[in-house]
Design a protein around this motif. Structure first.
Motif, short mmCIF file in Angstrom:
data_model
loop_
_atom_site.label_atom_id
_atom_site.label_comp_id
_atom_site.label_asym_id
_atom_site.label_seq_id
_atom_site.Cartn_x
_atom_site.Cartn_y
_atom_site.Cartn_z
N GLY A 32 11.72 -4.01 -12.12
CA GLY A 32 11.18 -3.68 -11.41
C GLY A 32 10.42 -2.87 -11.59
O GLY A 32 10.30 -1.84 -12.41
N LEU A 33 9.49 -3.10 -10.97
CA LEU A 33 8.04 -2.74 -11.43
C LEU A 33 7.13 -2.24 -9.96
O LEU A 33 7.00 -2.50 -9.60
CB LEU A 33 7.06 -2.78 -12.70
N ASP A 34 7.24 -0.59 -9.96
CA ASP A 34 6.64 0.20 -9.18
C ASP A 34 5.45 0.58 -9.48
O ASP A 34 4.70 1.28 -10.68
CB ASP A 34 6.86 1.12 -8.49
N VAL A 94 7.80 -6.54 -9.22
CA VAL A 94 6.75 -6.01 -9.10
C VAL A 94 6.04 -5.57 -7.47
O VAL A 94 6.03 -6.77 -6.73
CB VAL A 94 5.27 -6.40 -9.32
N ALA A 95 5.82 -4.13 -7.02
CA ALA A 95 5.19 -3.48 -5.72
C ALA A 95 4.86 -2.95 -6.62
O ALA A 95 4.74 -1.83 -6.90
CB ALA A 95 6.14 -2.61 -5.12
N THR A 140 8.86 0.13 0.00
CA THR A 140 9.56 0.57 0.55
C THR A 140 10.87 0.34 1.91
O THR A 140 12.08 0.55 1.45
CB THR A 140 9.19 1.59 1.31
N CYS A 141 10.43 -1.14 2.69
CA CYS A 141 11.16 -1.02 3.65
C CYS A 141 12.71 -1.66 2.78
O CYS A 141 13.56 -2.19 3.26
CB CYS A 141 10.20 -2.81 4.24
N CYS A 367 12.07 -3.12 -5.30
CA CYS A 367 12.00 -4.33 -6.45
C CYS A 367 13.37 -4.70 -7.23
O CYS A 367 13.66 -6.12 -7.13
CB CYS A 367 10.84 -3.79 -7.07
N ILE A 368 14.28 -3.95 -7.30
CA ILE A 368 15.64 -4.35 -7.86
C ILE A 368 16.59 -5.15 -6.51
O ILE A 368 17.16 -6.68 -7.38
CB ILE A 368 16.22 -3.32 -7.86
N PHE A 369 16.38 -4.87 -5.35
CA PHE A 369 17.34 -5.12 -4.33
C PHE A 369 15.88 -6.51 -4.52
O PHE A 369 17.19 -8.32 -4.53
CB PHE A 369 16.54 -4.39 -3.13
#
Length: 375
Positions: A32-34, A94-95, A140-141, A367-369
């Motif tokens: 996951g990448l924020d 990626v978010a 976020t959601c 992202c992981i979800f």
């Protein structure tokens, strides 16, 4: 000089590999990448553990797409140098803070180049065909959904007010509005599926819709007209009315403070939103008035979302919300009145509002979800 992985991260990754060898199972990793306006965070999680069991691999600064990609490629080269991650990342997400269509993100607050494509990402961490790019509030959601699935929402959120008899928070088969004030105003919705069995995420841009005005008979109408004139003139040269983000964001809080103190020559100077928040915490009346405007209009945005999207719950998320929690709780009655000040008030009278009380990177979790579903 390139920053290297910390020993703690390397040891954790090696322990993952050893643990899977001992269990005679394959190590599968989600990435996951924020991506924010100035910082980015990369995280990994194991497929055989809860999605919130996250290892933050690296935090790095990036304010344009080229810098971000260079940092990611350098990190990928380092990860490839030892046999722990290579071939084990099965999906990634990626978010980013900006419009996203799954294949690319245009990070609004980046310098050029602002657009990042999924095909530009290192395949070691973001496998082709198993990687997705989403908006940050989508992240976020998804993070809220993840905590909902784990039964942990009440650890990180608490009711500001609720129509539910139980204070324990669960995601029900209704629509939810999600708002996060930071550099800008992020908005999104958790929308119930047609089968009423799960939620889908809808990224929204209510931060850039125009502010909802009061009725002419409201006692605050005259002051609001002055606020709108101030914002329209100082930001848009009088050509447009203010956007919600002109009030409900970091810079929006600064605008509110400048409005409140425009005729107060001895008011303390505030160079940034953090300074306004600090003044408010110290009891400065002008800063407290600015904070009240800031949050009252956030409730107007929530009201618009509740009426238009028929939501029955609102989540106020983000680190700023956590930091301002005491102020928000003290304003509960006023914020409730603001939300319900509508011709169709019966549509929002039973809306529950939840606020984040413990800091957590919901975007990374989201992202992981998402990656766990892509694998």
């Amino acid at each position: 000089m390139a920053e290297h992985l910390s020993e703690a991260v390397v040891e954790q990754l090696r322990s993952w590999k050893l643990d899977c060898v001992q269990k005679n199972q394959e190590l599968k990793i989600y990435a996951g990448l924020d991506v924010g306006g100035t910082n980015a965070r990369l995280a990994f999680a194991r497929s055989d553990r809860p999605v919130d069991d996250i290892l933050v691999v690296r935090k790095f600064k990036a304010s344009d797409g080229a810098t971000l990609l260079e940092a990611l490629r350098s990190l990928a080269d380092e990860l490839a140098s030892f046999d722990v991650v290579r071939g084990h990342v099965v999906a990634g997400c990626v978010a980013g803070a900006g419009p996203a269509d799954g294949r690319q993100i245009t990070v609004t607050n980046y310098h050029e180049p602002r657009t990042i494509r999924v095909t530009d990402l290192p395949p070691l961490m973001f496998p082709p065909g198993k990687s997705l790019m989403i908006n940050d509030l989508e992240g976020t959601c998804e993070g809220i959904s993840a905590f909902g699935s784990l039964g942990k929402l009440s650890t990180y959120f608490q009711p500001l007010w609720t129509s539910e008899p139980d204070q324990y928070i669960t995601l029900k088969c209704v629509n939810y509005a999600v708002l996060a004030m930071g550099t800008g105003l992020g908005t999104a919705a958790l929308v119930r599926s047609a089968t009423r069995t799960h939620h889908k995420v809808l990224a929204l841009e209510y931060g850039h819709t125009h502010v909802t005005p009061l009725g002419v008979g409201h006692p605050d109408y005259a002051q609001e007209r002055q606020l709108f004139e101030f914002l329209s003139t100082s930001i848009w040269k009088g050509q447009y009315p203010p956007e919600n983000e002109d009030i409900c964001s970091g810079r929006g809080l600064l605008h509110c403070y400048r409005f409140v103190t425009r005729h107060v020559p001895d008011a303390p100077q505030a160079a940034d939103p953090a300074a306004v928040a600090q003044l408010a915490q110290a009891g400065d009346k002008n800063a407290l008035d600015a904070m009240q405007i800031h949050y009252r209009y956030l409730m107007r945005v929530a009201q618009t979302m509740c009426v238009g999207l028929q939501t029955k719950g609102v989540f106020l998320a983000g680190d700023n919300q956590v930091a301002n929690d005491a102020f928000v709780v003290a304003q509960t009655k006023q914020l409730q009145q603001e939300l319900r000040n509508h011709q169709k008030h019966e549509w929002v009278d039973d809306v529950s509002v939840y606020r984040q009380v413990v800091s957590y990177n919901l975007n990374l979790l989201g992202c992981i979800f998402v990656a766990s579903r892509l694998a």
